[in-house]
Every structure is written in C-alpha cells, then in structure tokens.
Design a protein around this motif. Sequence first.
Motif, PDB file in Angstrom:
ATOM      1  N   ILE A 147       0.817  -1.277   0.184  1.00  0.00           N
ATOM      2  CA  ILE A 147      -0.069   0.105   0.098  1.00  0.00           C
ATOM      3  C   ILE A 147       0.965   1.180   0.032  1.00  0.00           C
ATOM      4  CG2 ILE A 147      -1.773   1.190   1.260  1.00  0.00           C
ATOM      5  CD1 ILE A 147      -2.582  -1.349   2.448  1.00  0.00           C
ATOM      6  N   THR A 148       0.787   2.102  -1.095  1.00  0.00           N
ATOM      7  CA  THR A 148       1.449   3.342  -0.988  1.00  0.00           C
ATOM      8  C   THR A 148       0.520   4.333  -0.802  1.00  0.00           C
ATOM      9  OG1 THR A 148       1.367   3.200  -3.363  1.00  0.00           O
ATOM     10  CG2 THR A 148       3.296   2.399  -2.570  1.00  0.00           C
ATOM     11  N   GLU A 149       0.796   5.290  -0.021  1.00  0.00           N
ATOM     12  CA  GLU A 149       0.002   6.365   0.176  1.00  0.00           C
ATOM     13  C   GLU A 149       0.495   7.632  -0.473  1.00  0.00           C
ATOM     14  OE1 GLU A 149      -0.880   7.649   4.244  1.00  0.00           O
ATOM     15  OE2 GLU A 149      -0.873   5.421   4.702  1.00  0.00           O
ATOM     16  N   LYS A 150      -0.203   8.264  -1.224  1.00  0.00           N
ATOM     17  CA  LYS A 150       0.352   9.437  -2.122  1.00  0.00           C
ATOM     18  C   LYS A 150       0.232  10.502  -1.221  1.00  0.00           C
ATOM     19  CE  LYS A 150       0.462  11.616  -6.346  1.00  0.00           C
ATOM     20  NZ  LYS A 150       1.391  10.952  -7.501  1.00  0.00           N
ATOM     21  N   ARG A 151       1.574  11.167  -0.990  1.00  0.00           N
ATOM     22  CA  ARG A 151       1.342  12.624  -0.116  1.00  0.00           C
ATOM     23  C   ARG A 151       1.374  13.483  -1.042  1.00  0.00           C
ATOM     24  NH1 ARG A 151       4.843  11.932   5.251  1.00  0.00           N
ATOM     25  NH2 ARG A 151       3.974   9.670   5.838  1.00  0.00           N
ATOM     26  N   ARG A 152       0.767  14.977  -0.675  1.00  0.00           N
ATOM     27  CA  ARG A 152       1.042  15.929  -1.429  1.00  0.00           C
ATOM     28  C   ARG A 152       2.114  16.701  -1.248  1.00  0.00           C
ATOM     29  NH1 ARG A 152      -4.592  19.234  -0.509  1.00  0.00           N
ATOM     30  NH2 ARG A 152      -3.532  20.530  -2.132  1.00  0.00           N
ATOM     31  N   GLY A 153       2.460  17.460  -2.209  1.00  0.00           N
ATOM     32  CA  GLY A 153       3.694  18.328  -2.173  1.00  0.00           C
ATOM     33  C   GLY A 153       4.765  17.674  -2.560  1.00  0.00           C
ATOM     34  N   ARG A 154       5.840  18.426  -2.341  1.00  0.00           N
ATOM     35  CA  ARG A 154       7.257  17.784  -2.799  1.00  0.00           C
ATOM     36  C   ARG A 154       7.762  17.004  -1.873  1.00  0.00           C
ATOM     37  NH1 ARG A 154      12.576  21.797  -3.590  1.00  0.00           N
ATOM     38  NH2 ARG A 154      14.074  20.119  -4.041  1.00  0.00           N
TER      39      ARG A 154
END
Length: 62
Positions: A8-15
């Motif tokens: 499971i990969t969580e996509k994080r916002r930002g750089r």
Amino acid sequence: MTEQEKTITEKRRGRPATGLGTLIGVRLQPDLLAWVDAERAKLDPAPSRPEFIRQLIEAAKG
C-alpha cells in the motif's frame, strides 16, 4: 494474499521530503521581498528565492 504481497503506497501531497535539513518558513514584507527579487535578478542565471537566501546566509557566515 500474504502480508508481503500487499503493498500500500500512500500518495502524499507536495514535494517529497529529502530528509536533509530543517524547514524554516519565513514571511517577508513587500519591501524586503522586492529587494530580494531585485538582487537575485542581477545574477545570471537568477537563483530561486530560497537558493538566493541560502547564498546570503553562507556569505554572512564567512
């Protein structure tokens, strides 16, 4: 599915974090920001605002 097969990969916002250094957020008043922009525009190529501020700190450090 076994636990190893589940990814499971969580996509994080930002750089993405580099893990290096400490982030310091600084607000600049319009007159100081205008000076920063004018001074960095004199350089070729013009550095980004954060890079220009890093260069100022390094120069002041000696």
